[in-house]
Design a protein around this motif. Structure first.
Motif, PDB file in Angstrom:
ATOM      1  N   PRO A 214       4.917  13.109  -2.171  1.00  0.00           N
ATOM      2  CA  PRO A 214       4.376  14.228  -2.621  1.00  0.00           C
ATOM      3  C   PRO A 214       3.406  13.388  -3.931  1.00  0.00           C
ATOM      4  N   SER A 215       3.664  12.622  -4.772  1.00  0.00           N
ATOM      5  CA  SER A 215       3.117  11.731  -5.629  1.00  0.00           C
ATOM      6  C   SER A 215       1.796  11.175  -5.059  1.00  0.00           C
ATOM      7  N   ILE A 216       1.682  10.660  -3.966  1.00  0.00           N
ATOM      8  CA  ILE A 216       0.501   9.741  -3.388  1.00  0.00           C
ATOM      9  C   ILE A 216      -0.505  11.193  -3.236  1.00  0.00           C
ATOM     10  N   THR A 217      -0.242  12.348  -2.998  1.00  0.00           N
ATOM     11  CA  THR A 217      -1.205  13.427  -2.730  1.00  0.00           C
ATOM     12  C   THR A 217      -2.116  13.595  -4.214  1.00  0.00           C
ATOM     13  N   SER A 218      -1.231  13.217  -5.237  1.00  0.00           N
ATOM     14  CA  SER A 218      -1.759  13.325  -6.611  1.00  0.00           C
ATOM     15  C   SER A 218      -2.704  12.188  -6.836  1.00  0.00           C
ATOM     16  N   ALA A 219      -2.954  11.214  -5.967  1.00  0.00           N
ATOM     17  CA  ALA A 219      -3.540  10.083  -6.703  1.00  0.00           C
ATOM     18  C   ALA A 219      -5.056  10.424  -7.204  1.00  0.00           C
ATOM     19  N   PRO A 220      -5.766  11.315  -6.549  1.00  0.00           N
ATOM     20  CA  PRO A 220      -7.292  11.701  -6.920  1.00  0.00           C
ATOM     21  C   PRO A 220      -7.284  12.445  -8.269  1.00  0.00           C
ATOM     22  N   SER A 221      -5.972  13.171  -8.428  1.00  0.00           N
ATOM     23  CA  SER A 221      -6.148  13.994  -9.784  1.00  0.00           C
ATOM     24  C   SER A 221      -5.647  12.914 -11.103  1.00  0.00           C
ATOM     25  N   ILE A 222      -4.817  12.142 -10.689  1.00  0.00           N
ATOM     26  CA  ILE A 222      -4.475  10.796 -11.571  1.00  0.00           C
ATOM     27  C   ILE A 222      -5.903  10.130 -11.719  1.00  0.00           C
ATOM     28  N   ARG A 223      -6.373   9.717 -10.857  1.00  0.00           N
ATOM     29  CA  ARG A 223      -7.809   9.034 -11.268  1.00  0.00           C
ATOM     30  C   ARG A 223      -8.849   9.624 -11.963  1.00  0.00           C
ATOM     31  N   GLY A 224      -8.953  10.959 -11.677  1.00  0.00           N
ATOM     32  CA  GLY A 224      -9.795  11.722 -12.562  1.00  0.00           C
ATOM     33  C   GLY A 224      -9.276  11.993 -13.979  1.00  0.00           C
ATOM     34  N   ALA A 225      -8.107  12.038 -14.029  1.00  0.00           N
ATOM     35  CA  ALA A 225      -7.239  11.765 -15.491  1.00  0.00           C
ATOM     36  C   ALA A 225      -7.726  10.485 -16.265  1.00  0.00           C
ATOM     37  N   ILE A 226      -7.523   9.521 -15.452  1.00  0.00           N
ATOM     38  CA  ILE A 226      -7.982   8.245 -16.321  1.00  0.00           C
ATOM     39  C   ILE A 226      -9.443   8.045 -16.493  1.00  0.00           C
ATOM     40  N   GLY A 227     -10.181   8.840 -15.662  1.00  0.00           N
ATOM     41  CA  GLY A 227     -11.384   8.681 -15.961  1.00  0.00           C
ATOM     42  C   GLY A 227     -11.990   9.669 -17.193  1.00  0.00           C
ATOM     43  N   SER A 228     -11.176  10.855 -17.427  1.00  0.00           N
ATOM     44  CA  SER A 228     -11.318  11.562 -18.323  1.00  0.00           C
ATOM     45  C   SER A 228     -10.746  10.887 -19.685  1.00  0.00           C
ATOM     46  N   LEU A 229      -9.853  10.054 -19.725  1.00  0.00           N
ATOM     47  CA  LEU A 229      -9.297   9.364 -20.820  1.00  0.00           C
ATOM     48  C   LEU A 229     -10.227   8.382 -21.214  1.00  0.00           C
ATOM     49  N   GLU A 230     -10.621   7.726 -20.232  1.00  0.00           N
ATOM     50  CA  GLU A 230     -11.705   6.565 -20.406  1.00  0.00           C
ATOM     51  C   GLU A 230     -13.046   7.017 -21.368  1.00  0.00           C
ATOM     52  N   ALA A 231     -13.459   8.247 -20.770  1.00  0.00           N
ATOM     53  CA  ALA A 231     -14.539   8.878 -21.272  1.00  0.00           C
ATOM     54  C   ALA A 231     -14.435   9.136 -22.683  1.00  0.00           C
ATOM     55  N   LEU A 232     -13.056   9.637 -23.019  1.00  0.00           N
ATOM     56  CA  LEU A 232     -12.569  10.395 -24.206  1.00  0.00           C
ATOM     57  C   LEU A 232     -12.436   9.101 -25.201  1.00  0.00           C
ATOM     58  N   ILE A 233     -12.073   7.888 -24.620  1.00  0.00           N
ATOM     59  CA  ILE A 233     -12.104   6.399 -25.627  1.00  0.00           C
ATOM     60  C   ILE A 233     -13.719   6.244 -25.898  1.00  0.00           C
ATOM     61  N   ALA A 234     -14.358   6.379 -24.828  1.00  0.00           N
ATOM     62  CA  ALA A 234     -15.831   5.966 -25.020  1.00  0.00           C
ATOM     63  C   ALA A 234     -16.483   6.817 -25.981  1.00  0.00           C
ATOM     64  N   ILE A 235     -16.268   7.915 -26.074  1.00  0.00           N
ATOM     65  CA  ILE A 235     -16.764   8.853 -27.100  1.00  0.00           C
ATOM     66  C   ILE A 235     -16.580   8.710 -28.341  1.00  0.00           C
ATOM     67  N   GLY A 236     -15.054   8.339 -28.373  1.00  0.00           N
ATOM     68  CA  GLY A 236     -14.562   8.014 -30.009  1.00  0.00           C
ATOM     69  C   GLY A 236     -14.916   6.492 -30.303  1.00  0.00           C
ATOM     70  N   ASP A 237     -15.287   5.762 -29.731  1.00  0.00           N
ATOM     71  CA  ASP A 237     -15.920   4.417 -29.878  1.00  0.00           C
ATOM     72  C   ASP A 237     -17.502   4.487 -30.074  1.00  0.00           C
ATOM     73  N   GLY A 238     -18.203   5.777 -30.047  1.00  0.00           N
ATOM     74  CA  GLY A 238     -19.525   5.569 -29.978  1.00  0.00           C
ATOM     75  C   GLY A 238     -20.377   5.522 -28.743  1.00  0.00           C
ATOM     76  N   ARG A 239     -19.890   5.264 -27.626  1.00  0.00           N
ATOM     77  CA  ARG A 239     -20.456   4.896 -26.580  1.00  0.00           C
ATOM     78  C   ARG A 239     -20.548   6.384 -25.676  1.00  0.00           C
ATOM     79  N   SER A 240     -21.281   7.148 -26.106  1.00  0.00           N
ATOM     80  CA  SER A 240     -21.130   8.688 -25.423  1.00  0.00           C
ATOM     81  C   SER A 240     -22.255   8.356 -24.249  1.00  0.00           C
ATOM     82  N   ASP A 241     -23.234   7.681 -24.130  1.00  0.00           N
ATOM     83  CA  ASP A 241     -23.995   7.586 -23.099  1.00  0.00           C
ATOM     84  C   ASP A 241     -23.405   7.073 -21.876  1.00  0.00           C
TER      85      ASP A 241
END
Length: 170
Positions: free
Chosen positions: A43-70
């Motif tokens: 069941p955890s393997i089926t959640s892999a895409p949503s985990i990847r989405g969460a990672i991408g969202s967090l990376e975007a959050l970090i980039a925004i905080g670092d002034g790398r909005s683009d």
């Protein structure tokens, strides 16, 4: 080679999202690797895409905080293109984007994810998962709230006592 982590370990990054997003990314990436290695349950393997989405969202959050909005916006566009059904990509990030002066982009992302949800519901109007997901997206982004309420009420009518759907209704 660290020992495999268990499903419960995925909860920790959720607590770190706002206090330490970089550590949350690291833990979620490790969990995703464990899914791919087959060290966690099916069941955890089926959640892999949503985990990847969460990672991408967090990376975007970090980039925004670092002034790398683009960079964040470019990454989010690509992620949404790859996972148009994963509305969680933007749910937590929407207010951050708006507060960071990126309201136009936040609305763009909402529209793309909402369009996908609307299209799914046009084909499957009684899909409790699609009703709930679309209602949750609308509620988390503060958009189309009357329609969100109707959809969550319908998902709860069709699937009584489902904790996720009750959570959306609440």
């Amino acid at each position: 080679d660290a020992p495999p982590i268990h499903d419960d370990a995925l909860r920790l990054p959720n607590y770190l999202v706002y206090t330490n997003p970089a550590q949350a990314v690291q833990l979620k990436e490790r969990y995703l690797i464990e899914c791919l290695k087959g060290h966690v349950t099916i069941p955890s393997i089926t959640s892999a895409p949503s985990i990847r989405g969460a990672i991408g969202s967090l990376e975007a959050l970090i980039a925004i905080g670092d002034g790398r909005s683009d960079e964040a916006i470019t990454s989010l566009r690509e992620l949404i293109k790859q996972q148009p059904s994963n509305s969680s990509i933007i749910e937590d990030l929407y207010p951050v984007l708006v507060e960071s002066g990126l309201g136009k982009e936040a609305d763009e992302f909402y529209q793309k994810l909402n369009e996908y949800g609307e299209e799914a519901l046009a084909h499957f109007p009684d899909s409790t998962q699609d009703l709930n997901s679309n209602a949750w997206l609308k509620a988390r982004c503060g958009k189309d709230l009357d329609l969100a309420l109707k959809r969550t009420e319908r998902s709860n009518q069709l699937s009584k006592d489902n904790e996720a759907y009750l959570d959306t209704l609440a």
